[in-house]
Design a protein around this motif. Structure first.
Motif, PDB file in Angstrom:
ATOM      1  N   ILE A  45       0.852  -1.174   0.000  1.00  0.00           N
ATOM      2  CA  ILE A  45       0.000   0.000   0.000  1.00  0.00           C
ATOM      3  C   ILE A  45       0.895   1.234   0.000  1.00  0.00           C
ATOM      4  O   ILE A  45       1.790   1.351   0.829  1.00  0.00           O
ATOM      5  CB  ILE A  45      -0.975  -0.008   1.197  1.00  0.00           C
ATOM      6  CG1 ILE A  45      -1.891   1.205   1.150  1.00  0.00           C
ATOM      7  CG2 ILE A  45      -0.262  -0.123   2.512  1.00  0.00           C
ATOM      8  CD1 ILE A  45      -3.083   1.109   2.087  1.00  0.00           C
ATOM      9  N   GLY A  52       2.153  -3.881   3.404  1.00  0.00           N
ATOM     10  CA  GLY A  52       0.842  -3.800   4.029  1.00  0.00           C
ATOM     11  C   GLY A  52       0.482  -5.133   4.651  1.00  0.00           C
ATOM     12  O   GLY A  52       1.301  -6.055   4.702  1.00  0.00           O
ATOM     13  N   SER A  66      -5.245  -6.576   6.994  1.00  0.00           N
ATOM     14  CA  SER A  66      -6.149  -5.587   7.589  1.00  0.00           C
ATOM     15  C   SER A  66      -6.235  -4.284   6.786  1.00  0.00           C
ATOM     16  O   SER A  66      -7.130  -3.476   7.028  1.00  0.00           O
ATOM     17  CB  SER A  66      -5.748  -5.291   9.036  1.00  0.00           C
ATOM     18  OG  SER A  66      -4.463  -4.713   9.081  1.00  0.00           O
ATOM     19  N   ASP A  67      -5.336  -4.078   5.821  1.00  0.00           N
ATOM     20  CA  ASP A  67      -5.405  -2.889   4.967  1.00  0.00           C
ATOM     21  C   ASP A  67      -6.484  -3.008   3.892  1.00  0.00           C
ATOM     22  O   ASP A  67      -6.851  -2.015   3.266  1.00  0.00           O
ATOM     23  CB  ASP A  67      -4.054  -2.615   4.292  1.00  0.00           C
ATOM     24  CG  ASP A  67      -3.000  -2.158   5.290  1.00  0.00           C
ATOM     25  OD1 ASP A  67      -3.328  -1.292   6.131  1.00  0.00           O
ATOM     26  OD2 ASP A  67      -1.875  -2.667   5.234  1.00  0.00           O
ATOM     27  N   ARG A  93      -6.986   4.238  -0.221  1.00  0.00           N
ATOM     28  CA  ARG A  93      -7.722   3.883   1.006  1.00  0.00           C
ATOM     29  C   ARG A  93      -9.079   4.504   0.980  1.00  0.00           C
ATOM     30  O   ARG A  93      -9.332   5.498   0.439  1.00  0.00           O
ATOM     31  CB  ARG A  93      -6.989   4.373   2.231  1.00  0.00           C
ATOM     32  CG  ARG A  93      -5.948   3.400   2.653  1.00  0.00           C
ATOM     33  CD  ARG A  93      -5.426   3.763   4.000  1.00  0.00           C
ATOM     34  NE  ARG A  93      -4.293   2.906   4.228  1.00  0.00           N
ATOM     35  CZ  ARG A  93      -3.997   2.382   5.365  1.00  0.00           C
ATOM     36  NH1 ARG A  93      -4.714   2.622   6.421  1.00  0.00           N
ATOM     37  NH2 ARG A  93      -2.963   1.619   5.512  1.00  0.00           N
TER      38      ARG A  93
END
Length: 95
Positions: A58, A63, A66-67, A95
């Motif tokens: 990310i 990452g 959970s991202d 995001r």
């Protein structure tokens, strides 16, 4: 013997990469218990399984699972195991 091992390793790497695929889309749902997510791409929904070997990126950094969030665009490198799409890597675009 050493040359044979090196040649076998390179051949195996080539075979794996020959079957690897890449696809992008938007995450529609996530199943934390099964470690799978559904991604929409060109009006089709595709389920991707992840493993402990799946890499996540990310914003150019490492990452984690959970991202992943619904509505986020991702690119997925995967391979097929039977009819299952197993993610090798996931790049989270926003995001």
């Amino acid at each position: 013997m050493r040359r044979m091992l090196i040649a076998a390793a390179l051949s195996a790497a080539f075979v794996v990469s020959a079957y690897a695929k890449q696809q992008g889309g938007t995450i529609m749902s996530i199943d934390d218990a099964a470690k799978t997510f559904v991604c929409e791409w060109q009006k089709n929904n595709w389920t991707y399984k992840t493993t402990d070997k799946t890499g996540f990126r990310i914003h150019g950094k490492s990452g984690t699972w959970s991202d992943l969030k619904t509505g986020v665009r991702v690119n997925v490198g995967y391979h097929l195991v039977g009819k299952d799409r197993v993610a090798d890597w996931v790049t989270i675009e926003q995001r």
